[in-house]
Each structure stands twice: as structure tokens, then as C-alpha cells.
Write an enzyme that holds these catalytic residues in place. Structure first.
Site, PDB file in Angstrom:
ATOM      1  N   LYS A  43      -1.933   6.087  -1.076  1.00  0.00           N
ATOM      2  CA  LYS A  43      -3.329   4.435  -1.630  1.00  0.00           C
ATOM      3  C   LYS A  43      -3.755   4.753  -0.128  1.00  0.00           C
ATOM      4  O   LYS A  43      -3.800   4.956   0.719  1.00  0.00           O
ATOM      5  CB  LYS A  43      -2.103   2.961  -0.633  1.00  0.00           C
ATOM      6  CG  LYS A  43      -2.840   2.184  -1.107  1.00  0.00           C
ATOM      7  CD  LYS A  43      -2.500   1.090  -2.035  1.00  0.00           C
ATOM      8  CE  LYS A  43      -4.085   0.425  -2.048  1.00  0.00           C
ATOM      9  NZ  LYS A  43      -4.834   0.029  -3.083  1.00  0.00           N
ATOM     10  N   ASN A  67      -8.987  -4.410 -12.048  1.00  0.00           N
ATOM     11  CA  ASN A  67      -8.782  -4.674 -11.038  1.00  0.00           C
ATOM     12  C   ASN A  67      -9.064  -5.049  -9.372  1.00  0.00           C
ATOM     13  O   ASN A  67     -10.047  -4.462  -9.705  1.00  0.00           O
ATOM     14  CB  ASN A  67      -7.045  -3.682 -10.403  1.00  0.00           C
ATOM     15  CG  ASN A  67      -8.522  -2.798  -8.736  1.00  0.00           C
ATOM     16  OD1 ASN A  67      -7.968  -2.962  -8.281  1.00  0.00           O
ATOM     17  ND2 ASN A  67      -8.536  -1.379  -9.745  1.00  0.00           N
ATOM     18  N   CYS A 126     -14.607   1.805  -3.019  1.00  0.00           N
ATOM     19  CA  CYS A 126     -13.963   0.814  -3.475  1.00  0.00           C
ATOM     20  C   CYS A 126     -15.015  -0.679  -3.725  1.00  0.00           C
ATOM     21  O   CYS A 126     -15.418  -1.304  -2.659  1.00  0.00           O
ATOM     22  CB  CYS A 126     -13.103   0.330  -1.937  1.00  0.00           C
ATOM     23  SG  CYS A 126     -12.432  -1.312  -3.532  1.00  0.00           S
ATOM     24  N   LYS A 160     -14.756  10.257  -1.511  1.00  0.00           N
ATOM     25  CA  LYS A 160     -14.423   9.898  -3.121  1.00  0.00           C
ATOM     26  C   LYS A 160     -15.567   8.727  -3.212  1.00  0.00           C
ATOM     27  O   LYS A 160     -15.828   8.190  -3.391  1.00  0.00           O
ATOM     28  CB  LYS A 160     -13.222   8.798  -3.304  1.00  0.00           C
ATOM     29  CG  LYS A 160     -12.720   8.687  -4.255  1.00  0.00           C
ATOM     30  CD  LYS A 160     -11.626   8.428  -4.866  1.00  0.00           C
ATOM     31  CE  LYS A 160     -11.439   7.491  -6.505  1.00  0.00           C
ATOM     32  NZ  LYS A 160     -10.055   6.628  -6.046  1.00  0.00           N
ATOM     33  N   SER A 261      -4.688   4.831 -13.873  1.00  0.00           N
ATOM     34  CA  SER A 261      -3.753   4.312 -14.876  1.00  0.00           C
ATOM     35  C   SER A 261      -2.961   4.876 -15.481  1.00  0.00           C
ATOM     36  O   SER A 261      -2.457   3.928 -16.588  1.00  0.00           O
ATOM     37  CB  SER A 261      -5.181   3.558 -14.958  1.00  0.00           C
ATOM     38  OG  SER A 261      -5.998   3.239 -14.685  1.00  0.00           O
TER      39      SER A 261
HETATM   40  C1  LIG Z   1      -4.605  -1.422  -8.687  1.00  0.00           C
HETATM   41  C2  LIG Z   1      -5.340   0.414  -8.455  1.00  0.00           C
HETATM   42  C3  LIG Z   1      -5.922   0.310  -6.800  1.00  0.00           C
HETATM   43  C4  LIG Z   1      -6.988   0.942  -6.638  1.00  0.00           C
HETATM   44  N1  LIG Z   1      -6.253   1.608  -5.399  1.00  0.00           N
HETATM   45  C5  LIG Z   1      -7.836   2.636  -5.092  1.00  0.00           C
HETATM   46  C6  LIG Z   1      -7.529   3.492  -3.277  1.00  0.00           C
HETATM   47  O1  LIG Z   1      -6.798   1.783  -2.990  1.00  0.00           O
HETATM   48  N2  LIG Z   1      -8.522   3.464  -2.971  1.00  0.00           N
HETATM   49  C7  LIG Z   1      -9.278   4.505  -3.433  1.00  0.00           C
HETATM   50  O2  LIG Z   1      -9.761   5.694  -2.914  1.00  0.00           O
HETATM   51  N3  LIG Z   1      -9.193   4.189  -5.433  1.00  0.00           N
HETATM   52  C8  LIG Z   1      -8.165   3.582  -5.795  1.00  0.00           C
HETATM   53  N4  LIG Z   1      -7.541   3.169  -6.865  1.00  0.00           N
HETATM   54  C9  LIG Z   1      -9.034   3.986  -7.632  1.00  0.00           C
HETATM   55  C10 LIG Z   1      -8.586   5.250  -8.886  1.00  0.00           C
HETATM   56  O3  LIG Z   1      -7.764   6.291  -7.168  1.00  0.00           O
HETATM   57  C11 LIG Z   1      -9.300   5.705  -9.632  1.00  0.00           C
HETATM   58  O4  LIG Z   1     -10.277   6.448  -8.803  1.00  0.00           O
HETATM   59  C12 LIG Z   1      -9.214   5.349 -10.635  1.00  0.00           C
HETATM   60  O5  LIG Z   1      -8.221   3.632 -11.304  1.00  0.00           O
HETATM   61  C13 LIG Z   1      -9.897   5.977 -12.155  1.00  0.00           C
HETATM   62  O6  LIG Z   1      -9.333   6.236 -12.176  1.00  0.00           O
HETATM   63  P1  LIG Z   1      -8.099   5.948 -13.264  1.00  0.00           P
HETATM   64  O7  LIG Z   1      -8.748   6.205 -15.274  1.00  0.00           O
HETATM   65  O8  LIG Z   1      -7.423   7.694 -13.914  1.00  0.00           O
HETATM   66  O9  LIG Z   1      -7.435   4.719 -12.763  1.00  0.00           O
HETATM   67  C14 LIG Z   1      -6.681   2.450  -7.528  1.00  0.00           C
HETATM   68  C15 LIG Z   1      -7.090   2.119  -9.211  1.00  0.00           C
HETATM   69  C16 LIG Z   1      -6.122   0.739  -9.483  1.00  0.00           C
HETATM   70  C17 LIG Z   1      -6.120   0.381 -11.321  1.00  0.00           C
END
Ligand SMILES: Cc1cc2nc3c(=O)[nH]c(=O)nc-3n(C[C@H](O)[C@H](O)[C@H](O)COP(=O)(O)O)c2cc1C
Length: 294
Positions: A43, A67, A126, A160, A261
Site C-alpha cells: 500500500k 473507492n 491518486c 505510477k 480489484s
Molecule cells: C481500495 C483500493 C485502494 C487503492 N490504494 C492504492 C494505493 O494506496 N496506491 C496506489 O498507487 N494505488 C492504489 N489503488 C489503485 C490500484 O493499485 C490500481 O492501480 C487500480 O485499482 C486499477 O487496477 P485494478 O482495476 O486491477 O484494481 C487502490 C485501488 C483500490 C481499489
């Protein structure tokens, strides 16, 4: 068949736990490894203690998650006990960090050097913190940040990126010019979704980011846009839940594939499932390695 190499780091497979989905706890990261992840991302770790937003912070929407957790963190100076245990993780560990200033990112990067993460991911994307995307939407600020962090890190640096900007290719190019070793894309897609009944926002923060299958096409498109302009490798993230999705992401130009996700939708063993599905597709097509696939 799925082994690969990213910034000279060897991985058993290209599937990476994305940041933030399962926190920073070592025990959880170990379970992800036991379930077949090729690498794990922590995280995002911040400069000072921060609580994050009030609940509700995560809700399921059609084909995805919505989220605004708000980057809660104990602050990097309070996390040494956790960092010390990174060495127990048997696959490459990517340390995700965030800050509000160049100094924040530099301080955290310096502090993490002795714990030897495989890579440091700079979260400049973010959508759920007031200043969470300030760097990631400006090529100039991104370049300044990446150059400064690069100067103090022995570990490869991977910014990122956010899709919530006018030209992601321009930002990626700025990263490469400043010395970034890799790019991670994408973070969540910013949205404001109203509650259908209460005429109120669905999340306490009012807005948030969507993720999961609903953003797959956006993620693939952004990775292609980045691939067209940079030479450095890409960790492609966004909406990947199956072996077919992962192969599409590799074909779009990514070397590694992040899964966030998907853990919610298919369980912790999604990494094993996706790897098996990839192997089946490759065997059927007579493809023996990821290089050949590309
Ligand atoms: C609940 C949640 C918390 C997340 N927290 C972070 C984080 O702390 N740092 C970050 O760079 N991305 C964070 N993300 C983004 C994810 O790392 C990812 O880039 C994004 O969800 C897209 O990928 P996915 O469709 O596979 O979830 C978070 C996503 C979710 C759903």
C-alpha cells in the site's frame, strides 16, 4: 513458460499485486505470494501519519469498485518494524510511496534504501487526496520529482501514472527523460457517482476512483499510448481479472501485469487462476514464452 525480467529483476510470472488492495501487512503479502503472485506492491507509504477518509470508502459498482480510501498511512518513520520484514517476502517487493512535495518523496526514498525493495513506485496518481495528482498531471513537475528521487536511489524507480490527465504519453516521456527505470499505469479513473436513492454521493469523500473490469479498455489504451513513446518497461494495471485480460495487457505493450480489484472479484488465488489461464491460451496457440508472445 511465464518467467520474465523487469528492470533486470527476475520474476517467476508477470502477475503483480497492485498497490493498496491488501494493505502493507507482511502476513497478507505472504498469502498473496503463496497464491502465485510473481511480485507484490505495498500500500502506498506516506510522509506522516494520516487517517484517510470516513466510511464508506469502498463500494462495489457494476463491473468494478469505486473507492476513496484517502491514502491512510502510519507514516514511514513509524513503519521500520514492517520494513524489516520485507526480506521475508520470497518474490520481488515493490514499495509504493507518496508525498505532497519533492522533499517528501526524496526523504522516504532515502529511508527505504536500507530495506532493499526491488523497486520504488512513486504514486503520483491518486485521485482521492486533494494533492494526489498534482505531480502526475504536469510533465514539468513529474520531471523535477523523478530526477530528484533518481539521484538518491540505488533501487529502480517507477512512477505510477494517472489516466486523469490530458496526455499520459507526455507524462511518461517526462518520466523517461528524468531517468525513470519503468512506468506503472494506470491508477483509478476519477469519477463522482451519486447515490441513486439519497441524492447524496456514494462515498463519504464525495468523489473517488473506479477500478476493475469497467476500466480495462481505458487501461489498455493508456498502456498503448505510453508504449508508443517510451523504451522503458511498463507495469500495466487496470481491470485485469483473467488470463485473457493479462495477455491483452502484455500485447498492449506491458511487461508486467498488475492485479488489484481482481482479488475482490476472484479471490486471493486469482494469481494462480490467471497464470493457469495464460498457460492454457499460450499452449493452445503454440506459444512457448512471454517473449514469443510479444
Ligand atoms: C481500495 C483500493 C485502494 C487503492 N490504494 C492504492 C494505493 O494506496 N496506491 C496506489 O498507487 N494505488 C492504489 N489503488 C489503485 C490500484 O493499485 C490500481 O492501480 C487500480 O485499482 C486499477 O487496477 P485494478 O482495476 O486491477 O484494481 C487502490 C485501488 C483500490 C481499489
Amino acid at each position: 513458460m511465464l518467467n520474465t525480467n523487469f528492470c533486470k529483476i527476475e520474476l517467476q510470472n508477470p502477475l503483480v499485486l497492485a498497490s493498496g488492495i491488501l494493505g502493507t501487512s507482511i502476513e497478507i503479502l505472504k498469502r498473496v505470494v503463496a497464491n502465485g503472485a510473481g511480485a507484490v506492491t505495498t500500500k502506498s507509504i506516506g510522509p506522516i501519519e494520516r487517517e484517510g477518509h470516513n466510511n464508506p470508502t469502498v463500494v462495489e459498482i457494476e463491473n468494478g469498485l469505486y473507492n476513496a480510501v484517502g491514502l491512510p498511512t502510519p507514516g514511514y518513520l513509524n513503519m521500520d518494524e514492517e520494513f524489516k520484514r520485507w526480506s521475508e517476502i520470497s518474490v520481488p517487493l515493490i514499495a509504493s510511496i507518496y508525498g505532497s512535495s519533492v522533499e517528501d518523496y526524496v526523504k522516504i526514498t532515502k529511508h527505504l534504501q536500507k530495506y532493499k525493495p526491488a523497486l520504488i513506485e512513486l504514486n503520483i496518481s491518486c485521485p482521492n487526496k486533494d494533492d494526489g495528482m498534482v505531480f502526475g498531471t504536469s510533465p514539468k513537475l513529474t520531471k523535477e520529482l523523478v530526477s530528484a528521487v533518481k539521484e538518491v536511489s540505488q533501487v529502480p524507480i517507477m512512477p505510477k501514472l494517472t489516466p486523469n490527465c490530458s496526455n499520459i504519453a507526455e507524462i511518461a516521456l517526462a518520466c523517461e527523460k528524468a531517468g525513470a527505470d519503468a512506468i506503472c499505469a494506470i491508477n483509478t479513473v476519477q469519477k463522482e457517482i451519486a447515490h441513486p436513492n439519497l441524492k447524496a454521493p456514494l462515498l463519504a469523500y464525495g468523489k473517488g476512483g473506479i477500478s476493475g473490469p469497467i476500466i480495462k479498455e481505458i487501461a489498455l489504451e493508456k498502456v498503448k499510448e505510453i508504449r508508443d513513446v517510451v523504451e522503458i518497461p511498463i507495469l500495466g494495471v487496470g481491470g485485469i481479472t483473467t488470463g485473457k485480460d493479462a495477455i491483452e495487457m502484455l500485447k498492449a505493450g506491458a511487461t508486467l501485469v498488475g492485479i488489484g480489484s481482481g482479488v475482490y472479484f476472484r479471490g486471493m488465488d486469482i494469481f494462480k487462476k490467471v497464470a493457469d489461464e495464460m498457460k492454457k491460451i499460450m499452449q493452445k496457440e503454440g506459444i512457448k514464452s512471454l517473449n514469443e508472445l510479444k
